[in-house]
Motif scaffolding. Structure first.
Motif, PDB file in Angstrom:
ATOM      1  N   ARG A   1      31.141 -13.797  -9.964  1.00  0.00           N
ATOM      2  CA  ARG A   1      30.311 -14.334 -10.657  1.00  0.00           C
ATOM      3  C   ARG A   1      28.822 -13.738 -10.612  1.00  0.00           C
ATOM      4  O   ARG A   1      28.079 -13.173 -11.029  1.00  0.00           O
TER       5      ARG A   1
ATOM      6  N   TYR B   1      35.985 -16.543  -7.182  1.00  0.00           N
ATOM      7  CA  TYR B   1      35.342 -16.528  -8.524  1.00  0.00           C
ATOM      8  C   TYR B   1      33.609 -16.616  -8.412  1.00  0.00           C
ATOM      9  O   TYR B   1      32.983 -15.884  -9.107  1.00  0.00           O
ATOM     10  N   ALA B   2      33.396 -17.165  -7.238  1.00  0.00           N
ATOM     11  CA  ALA B   2      31.889 -17.325  -7.031  1.00  0.00           C
ATOM     12  C   ALA B   2      31.361 -15.807  -6.634  1.00  0.00           C
ATOM     13  O   ALA B   2      30.407 -15.386  -7.191  1.00  0.00           O
TER      14      ALA B   2
ATOM     15  N   ARG C   1      37.940 -20.730  -5.692  1.00  0.00           N
ATOM     16  CA  ARG C   1      36.760 -20.743  -5.974  1.00  0.00           C
ATOM     17  C   ARG C   1      35.872 -19.466  -5.380  1.00  0.00           C
ATOM     18  O   ARG C   1      34.688 -19.224  -6.030  1.00  0.00           O
ATOM     19  N   THR C   2      36.223 -19.360  -4.149  1.00  0.00           N
ATOM     20  CA  THR C   2      35.454 -18.353  -3.656  1.00  0.00           C
ATOM     21  C   THR C   2      35.604 -16.883  -4.183  1.00  0.00           C
ATOM     22  O   THR C   2      34.529 -16.303  -4.249  1.00  0.00           O
TER      23      THR C   2
ATOM     24  N   TRP D   1      28.742 -24.499 -10.159  1.00  0.00           N
ATOM     25  CA  TRP D   1      28.150 -23.635  -9.404  1.00  0.00           C
ATOM     26  C   TRP D   1      26.638 -24.141  -8.938  1.00  0.00           C
ATOM     27  O   TRP D   1      26.560 -24.226  -7.936  1.00  0.00           O
ATOM     28  N   GLU D   2      26.156 -24.504 -10.114  1.00  0.00           N
ATOM     29  CA  GLU D   2      24.589 -24.787 -10.026  1.00  0.00           C
ATOM     30  C   GLU D   2      24.482 -26.300 -10.235  1.00  0.00           C
ATOM     31  O   GLU D   2      23.318 -26.705 -10.451  1.00  0.00           O
TER      32      GLU D   2
ATOM     33  N   LEU E   1      34.846 -26.228 -11.276  1.00  0.00           N
ATOM     34  CA  LEU E   1      34.306 -24.938 -11.030  1.00  0.00           C
ATOM     35  C   LEU E   1      32.759 -25.085 -11.531  1.00  0.00           C
ATOM     36  O   LEU E   1      32.188 -24.402 -12.423  1.00  0.00           O
TER      37      LEU E   1
ATOM     38  N   GLU F   1      25.706 -22.849 -15.609  1.00  0.00           N
ATOM     39  CA  GLU F   1      25.844 -23.596 -14.412  1.00  0.00           C
ATOM     40  C   GLU F   1      27.224 -23.898 -13.719  1.00  0.00           C
ATOM     41  O   GLU F   1      27.459 -24.281 -12.630  1.00  0.00           O
ATOM     42  N   ALA F   2      28.012 -23.794 -14.699  1.00  0.00           N
ATOM     43  CA  ALA F   2      29.591 -24.184 -14.208  1.00  0.00           C
ATOM     44  C   ALA F   2      30.534 -23.293 -15.110  1.00  0.00           C
ATOM     45  O   ALA F   2      29.949 -22.398 -16.123  1.00  0.00           O
TER      46      ALA F   2
END
Length: 364
Positions: free
Chosen positions: A286, A282-283, A279-280, A196-197, A194, A304-305
Motif C-alpha cells: 500500500r 499489504y501495508a 497485514r504487514t 490503516w489510518e 485491514l 484509510e482501510a
C-alpha cells in the motif's frame, strides 16, 4: 430464466477485457491491480487443518460443527468486542458474496420492498435486490432515506471501493435510526481487520448496538485476512431470530460449508500471527503504490482501510484505465461501483511484491 437475468446489469468485469489485453502486451507483462484477489500462500496451519479433515465422506451441517460455532463466537467476542455471543448468534455461509447476493431472496423480499446500499458500493448489493424483484436504493446518509417500504439496509465499513471507515458514533446513530423504523441492518465488515489510518468498529460492538443484537447482523469473511478466497469461508453474526430463520431456509437450500473448510476456518480464527504477517505485506505494498501514484499526479481520497486505493486524476475513469493499461497496469474503473465514482479508479494492492515493484517502476 430470461425474466430474472433481464433484471441484472451487464457483468462489469467483462468491460475490462480490451484494457486487460493492452496491459498484457506490455514488455514486462501485466500488473493486475483490478480485482482484489489474494495472491499470497494460504498459511500452513490452515492448510494442515484442511488436509486433516479431508476424509469427510458425510454431509456437513449448514450450522457447522460445534467446534466451528465455538470458533466463530470466540472470535466475535475477542476481535469485535461483542458480548454474550451464543451459537444462535452465528451462522457460517459459503463465501460472503453468496450471502450478499441471495440475502434479500432468503428474507422473502420482493416487489414493493426496498433494499438500501451506499451510493458508492460493491455491485452485489444492488444485484441481490434485483434478483428478488425488490428496489435498490442508493444513499449518502441512510438516515435521510424514507423508511416506508425499506426492509434491508446495507452498511459497508470499511468500504469497498473507497476504503472509508464509519466512525463509532456514526454507526450508533444509524443503528438507532434503523431500529426506530423497523429496518433490518446488515453490515458488511469483511475488511475490518485491514484498517490503516482508522480503526474500524463493528456494529456488534456494545457501544454501537447497546449490547443488543436486535435487527443487526454483521458479515465477515476470511478471504482477505487469511488468503482464503478459494475456500469460500465466511459467516454472519448478530440477531438470533434473523439467523434462525436464515438457518432454516439454508437447510432447505443445502447451503453447506464443506467440512474441510469448516475445520480450516476453526484454525484460521484461532491464530492471529498469520493475520499480522499478512497485514504487514499489504501495508508495505500500500505504501509503495500510494507514494508512486501521488508522485505521478494522482490524488488519493479516503482509503484509510481495506485493500484498495481510491485514486483520481480528475478525468473520466475510463480515460485513467486506458492510460494505466498502456503502462501495463490494470485497475478497476470507479463507475463499476456507481455513477458517483466516474472520475476515480480503484487500485488493489493484492499483487505480489515483484508485481507491485514493477508498477512502482513504471509509474516512476
Amino acid at each position: 430464466m430470461s425474466a430474472v437475468s433481464s433484471r441484472l446489469p451487464v457483468f462489469p468485469w467483462d468491460k475490462l477485457a480490451p484494457y486487460k489485453s493492452t496491459a498484457e502486451a506490455h514488455p514486462d507483462g501485466i500488473v493486475d491491480l483490478s480485482v482484489g484477489t489474494p495472491v499470497d500462500p494460504v498459511p500452513e496451519l490452515i492448510r494442515e487443518a484442511l488436509v486433516a479433515a479431508a476424509d469427510s465422506p458425510g454431509y456437513p451441517t449448514v450450522w457447522g460443527t460445534a467446534a466451528l460455532r465455538d470458533a466463530l463466537t470466540g472470535w466475535v467476542e475477542r476481535r469485535l468486542g461483542a458480548v454474550s455471543v451464543a451459537h444462535e448468534n452465528v451462522l457460517p455461509v459459503v463465501g460472503s458474496k453468496e450471502l450478499v447476493a441471495w440475502l434479500p431472496t432468503q428474507l422473502g423480499l420482493g416487489a414493493g420492498d426496498k433494499v438500501a446500499h451506499p451510493r458508492l458500493a460493491y455491485p452485489t448489493y444492488e444485484v441481490g435486490a434485483r434478483l428478488c424483484g425488490a428496489e435498490p436504493v442508493a444513499y449518502d446518509d441512510p438516515t435521510e432515506l424514507d423508511p416506508a417500504g425499506l426492509k434491508l439496509l446495507w452498511l459497508n465499513s470499511p468500504s469497498n471501493p473507497t476504503g472509508r471507515v464509519l466512525a463509532k458514533d456514526e454507526l450508533t446513530r444509524i443503528v438507532a435510526w434503523a431500529r426506530e423504523h423497523g429496518v433490518l441492518v446488515f453490515s458488511d465488515e469483511c475488511y475490518l481487520e485491514l484498517g490503516w489510518e482508522a480503526e474500524p468498529v463493528s456494529v456488534l460492538h456494545p457501544d454501537v448496538c447497546g449490547g443488543s443484537y436486535e435487527g443487526t447482523v454483521a458479515v465477515h469473511s476470511l478471504s482477505k485476512r487469511s488468503n482464503l478466497a478459494g475456500y469460500r469461508a465466511a459467516f454472519i453474526a448478530g440477531d438470533a431470530a434473523v439467523l434462525g430463520d436464515l438457518l432454516l431456509i439454508r437447510k432447505h437450500g443445502g447451503m453447506m460449508t464443506p467440512a474441510p473448510v469448516q475445520a480450516a476456518t476453526v484454525a484460521a480464527l484461532g491464530d492471529d500471527t498469520h493475520v499480522a504477517e499478512q497485514r504487514t505485506r499489504y501495508a508495505d505494498r500500500r505504501a509503495a503504490l500510494r507514494t508512486a501514484l501521488e508522485a505521478h499526479g494522482f490524488r488519493i481520497e479516503h482509503s484509510e482501510a481495506s485493500l484498495y486505493l481510491w485514486a483520481t486524476r480528475d478525468e473520466p475513469c475510463w480515460d485513467t484505465v486506458a492510460y494505466l493499461a498502456e503502462l501495463g497496469i490494470l485497475v478497476a474503473p470507479g463507475d463499476f461501483y456507481g455513477p458517483a465514482g466516474d472520475r476515480f479508479v480503484r487500485v488493489a494492492f493484492t499483487a505480489t511484491d515483484e508485481r507491485v515493484a514493477g508498477a512502482v517502476k513504471r509509474l516512476g
